[in-house]
Design a protein around this motif. Structure first.
Motif, PDB file in Angstrom:
ATOM      1  N   ALA A 227     -46.171 -19.668  -7.244  1.00 51.16           N
ATOM      2  CA  ALA A 227     -46.276 -19.731  -5.789  1.00 51.16           C
ATOM      3  C   ALA A 227     -47.614 -19.212  -5.271  1.00 51.16           C
ATOM      4  N   ASP A 228     -48.394 -18.570  -6.114  1.00 51.36           N
ATOM      5  CA  ASP A 228     -49.698 -18.046  -5.689  1.00 51.36           C
ATOM      6  C   ASP A 228     -50.747 -19.150  -5.577  1.00 51.36           C
ATOM      7  N   PHE A 229     -50.455 -20.340  -6.116  1.00 48.15           N
ATOM      8  CA  PHE A 229     -51.418 -21.446  -6.108  1.00 48.15           C
ATOM      9  C   PHE A 229     -51.092 -22.432  -5.004  1.00 48.15           C
ATOM     10  N   ASP A 230     -52.113 -22.880  -4.307  1.00 47.28           N
ATOM     11  CA  ASP A 230     -51.954 -23.884  -3.255  1.00 47.28           C
ATOM     12  C   ASP A 230     -52.890 -25.044  -3.566  1.00 47.28           C
ATOM     13  N   PHE A 231     -52.299 -26.137  -4.083  1.00 50.41           N
ATOM     14  CA  PHE A 231     -53.081 -27.319  -4.426  1.00 50.41           C
ATOM     15  C   PHE A 231     -53.124 -28.323  -3.282  1.00 50.41           C
ATOM     16  N   SER A 232     -52.484 -28.002  -2.153  1.00 50.70           N
ATOM     17  CA  SER A 232     -52.396 -28.949  -1.037  1.00 50.70           C
ATOM     18  C   SER A 232     -53.597 -28.875  -0.105  1.00 50.70           C
ATOM     19  N   VAL A 233     -54.458 -27.880  -0.276  1.00 54.56           N
ATOM     20  CA  VAL A 233     -55.612 -27.714   0.600  1.00 54.56           C
ATOM     21  C   VAL A 233     -56.880 -28.075  -0.153  1.00 54.56           C
ATOM     22  N   GLN A 234     -57.955 -28.242   0.580  1.00 59.06           N
ATOM     23  CA  GLN A 234     -59.247 -28.551  -0.021  1.00 59.06           C
ATOM     24  C   GLN A 234     -60.289 -27.549   0.480  1.00 59.06           C
ATOM     25  N   PRO A 235     -60.877 -26.728  -0.381  1.00 55.82           N
ATOM     26  CA  PRO A 235     -60.592 -26.668  -1.818  1.00 55.82           C
ATOM     27  C   PRO A 235     -59.264 -25.954  -2.099  1.00 55.82           C
ATOM     28  N   ALA A 236     -58.661 -26.288  -3.225  1.00 58.69           N
ATOM     29  CA  ALA A 236     -57.450 -25.586  -3.653  1.00 58.69           C
ATOM     30  C   ALA A 236     -57.782 -24.116  -3.883  1.00 58.69           C
ATOM     31  N   ASN A 237     -56.772 -23.263  -3.783  1.00 67.38           N
ATOM     32  CA  ASN A 237     -57.027 -21.836  -3.963  1.00 67.38           C
ATOM     33  C   ASN A 237     -55.819 -21.149  -4.565  1.00 67.38           C
ATOM     34  N   PHE A 238     -56.003 -19.905  -4.900  1.00 68.39           N
ATOM     35  CA  PHE A 238     -54.884 -19.072  -5.341  1.00 68.39           C
ATOM     36  C   PHE A 238     -55.125 -17.657  -4.843  1.00 68.39           C
ATOM     37  N   ILE A 263     -58.159 -14.031  -1.971  1.00 71.04           N
ATOM     38  CA  ILE A 263     -57.938 -15.466  -2.128  1.00 71.04           C
ATOM     39  C   ILE A 263     -59.214 -16.074  -2.712  1.00 71.04           C
ATOM     40  N   LEU A 264     -59.068 -16.815  -3.819  1.00 69.39           N
ATOM     41  CA  LEU A 264     -60.224 -17.401  -4.507  1.00 69.39           C
ATOM     42  C   LEU A 264     -60.065 -18.920  -4.583  1.00 69.39           C
ATOM     43  N   SER A 265     -61.158 -19.616  -4.399  1.00 66.52           N
ATOM     44  CA  SER A 265     -61.134 -21.082  -4.402  1.00 66.52           C
ATOM     45  C   SER A 265     -61.274 -21.635  -5.815  1.00 66.52           C
ATOM     46  N   LEU A 266     -60.764 -22.861  -5.984  1.00 66.84           N
ATOM     47  CA  LEU A 266     -60.833 -23.565  -7.263  1.00 66.84           C
ATOM     48  C   LEU A 266     -61.627 -24.850  -7.076  1.00 66.84           C
ATOM     49  N   ASP A 267     -62.522 -25.148  -8.022  1.00 68.42           N
ATOM     50  CA  ASP A 267     -63.184 -26.444  -7.943  1.00 68.42           C
ATOM     51  C   ASP A 267     -62.215 -27.520  -8.420  1.00 68.42           C
ATOM     52  N   ASP A 268     -62.602 -28.778  -8.287  1.00 69.39           N
ATOM     53  CA  ASP A 268     -61.666 -29.872  -8.568  1.00 69.39           C
ATOM     54  C   ASP A 268     -61.226 -29.900 -10.029  1.00 69.39           C
ATOM     55  N   ASP A 269     -62.166 -29.635 -10.941  1.00 69.45           N
ATOM     56  CA  ASP A 269     -61.809 -29.686 -12.362  1.00 69.45           C
ATOM     57  C   ASP A 269     -60.799 -28.600 -12.724  1.00 69.45           C
ATOM     58  N   LEU A 270     -61.028 -27.381 -12.234  1.00 65.78           N
ATOM     59  CA  LEU A 270     -60.105 -26.291 -12.547  1.00 65.78           C
ATOM     60  C   LEU A 270     -58.771 -26.497 -11.846  1.00 65.78           C
ATOM     61  N   ARG A 271     -58.807 -27.032 -10.617  1.00 67.39           N
ATOM     62  CA  ARG A 271     -57.555 -27.346  -9.920  1.00 67.39           C
ATOM     63  C   ARG A 271     -56.728 -28.349 -10.709  1.00 67.39           C
ATOM     64  N   ASP A 272     -57.368 -29.413 -11.198  1.00 66.82           N
ATOM     65  CA  ASP A 272     -56.636 -30.443 -11.941  1.00 66.82           C
ATOM     66  C   ASP A 272     -56.062 -29.874 -13.235  1.00 66.82           C
ATOM     67  N   LEU A 273     -56.819 -29.013 -13.896  1.00 63.74           N
ATOM     68  CA  LEU A 273     -56.351 -28.415 -15.144  1.00 63.74           C
ATOM     69  C   LEU A 273     -55.138 -27.522 -14.896  1.00 63.74           C
ATOM     70  N   ASP A 275     -53.136 -27.656 -12.290  1.00 65.82           N
ATOM     71  CA  ASP A 275     -52.037 -28.505 -11.821  1.00 65.82           C
ATOM     72  C   ASP A 275     -51.334 -29.164 -13.000  1.00 65.82           C
ATOM     73  N   GLU A 276     -52.110 -29.622 -13.964  1.00 63.50           N
ATOM     74  CA  GLU A 276     -51.521 -30.221 -15.164  1.00 63.50           C
ATOM     75  C   GLU A 276     -50.650 -29.216 -15.898  1.00 63.50           C
ATOM     76  N   TRP A 277     -51.147 -27.979 -16.015  1.00 65.66           N
ATOM     77  CA  TRP A 277     -50.379 -26.963 -16.721  1.00 65.66           C
ATOM     78  C   TRP A 277     -49.115 -26.579 -15.958  1.00 65.66           C
ATOM     79  N   ILE A 278     -49.249 -26.247 -14.687  1.00 63.66           N
ATOM     80  CA  ILE A 278     -48.112 -25.716 -13.925  1.00 63.66           C
ATOM     81  C   ILE A 278     -47.091 -26.809 -13.622  1.00 63.66           C
ATOM     82  N   THR A 279     -47.553 -27.955 -13.179  1.00 62.17           N
ATOM     83  CA  THR A 279     -46.641 -28.999 -12.697  1.00 62.17           C
ATOM     84  C   THR A 279     -46.000 -29.795 -13.825  1.00 62.17           C
ATOM     85  N   TYR A 280     -46.747 -30.044 -14.887  1.00 56.78           N
ATOM     86  CA  TYR A 280     -46.234 -30.934 -15.928  1.00 56.78           C
ATOM     87  C   TYR A 280     -45.934 -30.232 -17.252  1.00 56.78           C
ATOM     88  N   GLN A 281     -46.845 -29.413 -17.741  1.00 54.57           N
ATOM     89  CA  GLN A 281     -46.645 -28.800 -19.048  1.00 54.57           C
ATOM     90  C   GLN A 281     -45.647 -27.639 -18.985  1.00 54.57           C
TER      91      GLN A 281
END
Length: 397
Positions: A227-238, A263-273, A275-281
């Motif tokens: 719940a600490d991660f927010d991928f719905s905003v740009q840039p994503a953050n946690f 609160i720290l921002s994530l670039d697109d590559d780290l956000r996608d990585l 997201d892949e881990w949390i949402t799918y793996q």
């Protein structure tokens, strides 16, 4: 008395309380309980409490071997002699027998020694307070002050092993450019040099890239919740939260945050990585069946909360496969982040603003002196570049 040991109790609120115990039933060592409560009142982390009480246990063993009754010594205004302090210091330099009675890190030896001295002062304070006669009371306080000075004289030297084999200073430094390039390549999922099993490559890459890109402490990494991660905003953050005594955390060494929440921002590559881990793996029950039982982002191979030992194992596996990355440890990424920050801002026109932002990103107080302790490699390189320019200027005259 049976050998002393430290036991941690978890309360319903999630708070951990460490006590020094003895015997087959693990009964508390009553004289030490008030000292443990003082550590708790100082908001000491569970790991800090355990280390302090382990040091007290070591001290009690030494006092027993030397026939020292602390309360009697205080009442007689004798405390510990120079020879007794030397004996205590020597014992603090040696690990417990079950670990091979080897020499411990000099900083740890000094911490143990000073903790034992702190416990002696703690025992002395109420004894002295009960002395009614003013002259004797003042004499006891004077004896205590002399003891404190004597303690400092015989403390183990924390810099006794602070050099490498070649005599150069031993410092905590970030990685070299070559090490960074190798590290970032071999942690990529699917890379032929990746030392991890296919099941864990995405998890390890997400964890290590997050540590590398943003420099959180190990406890902050392990304490992150989905719940600490927010991928719905740009840039994503946690968000890194301060969650002392978190009721969700059942690990023996709970994750703790020593620095400020942020609160720290994530670039697109780290956000996608991530997201892949949390949402799918992580959510794949066939891979990590126990992950649904807790909210933490990083899990072990079963899906249980990743522990500090598990984090160290991930990093040591990488170091064993690639010795050229040594010394590799969880905290090196924080040092390396500060090196890269300094390098990126070396020629900045706004150094005060950069320093302010650096402290905010690391969670340090605006009054903190930590930037001088981190990023030592970049500071040293910058100093040497300036020296070279000065020498070049001298040759052109």
């Amino acid at each position: 008395m049976s050998p002393l040991r430290v036991r941690t109790f978890r309360m319903n609120s999630g708070e951990r309380m460490a006590l020094l115990v003895h015997g087959s039933r693990g009964l508390p060592v009553i004289p030490v309980v008030p000292y443990a409560l003082r550590l708790r009142a100082r908001s000491a982390a569970p790991a800090t409490m355990r280390k302090a009480l382990s040091a007290v246990a070591l001290g009690l063993d030494v006092f027993a071997d030397l026939g020292i009754d602390l309360i009697q010594r205080v009442a007689q205004r004798r405390f510990l002699s120079s020879d007794e302090l030397i004996a205590l210091a020597e014992r603090c330099r040696i690990s417990e027998p079950e670990f091979g009675s080897r020499l411990v890190d000099p900083h740890y030896a000094k911490t143990r020694y000073l903790t034992c001295a702190d416990y002696i002062e703690f025992v002395a304070e109420p004894v002295i307070a009960r002395i009614a006669d003013a002259v004797q009371h003042d004499a006891a306080n004077a004896a205590l002050e002399r003891f404190k000075r004597r303690v400092k004289r015989f403390a183990p030297k924390s810099d006794s092993h602070s050099t490498n084999d070649d005599g150069s200073p031993k410092e905590r430094l970030g990685m070299t450019p070559a090490q960074r390039e190798l590290f970032l390549r071999v942690i990529q999922p699917g890379d032929p040099g990746n030392p991890y099993s296919l099941k864990l490559q995405v998890r390890n890459c997400a964890l290590l890239k997050l540590a590398y890109e943003l420099g959180p402490r190990a406890g902050e990494l392990l304490g992150l919740k989905c719940a600490d991660f927010d991928f719905s905003v740009q840039p994503a953050n946690f968000t890194i939260h301060r969650r002392h005594d978190d009721p969700d955390d059942y690990r023996e060494n709970p994750a703790t945050t020593k620095t400020n929440a942020r609160i720290l921002s994530l670039d697109d590559d780290l956000r996608d990585l991530l997201d892949e881990w949390i949402t799918y793996q992580r959510s794949d029950r066939s891979k990590f069946p126990h992950a649904r039982k807790h909210p933490y982002v990083f899990v072990n191979y079963k899906g249980e909360e990743l522990t500090d030992r598990g984090l160290r194992d991930i990093i040591s596996t990488l170091e064993q496969r690639y010795p050229e990355l040594a010394p590799l440890h969880p905290h090196i990424f924080r040092h390396d982040w500060n090196d890269r920050w300094n390098e990126a801002n070396e020629n900045s026109a706004k150094p005060e603003e950069d320093l302010r932002d650096q402290k905010a990103a690391m969670g340090w107080s605006h009054r903190s002196s930590m930037p001088q302790r981190y990023g030592k490699r970049s500071i040293r390189n910058s100093a040497n570049r300036k020296i070279a320019r000065m020498q070049a200027m001298g040759r052109t005259k």
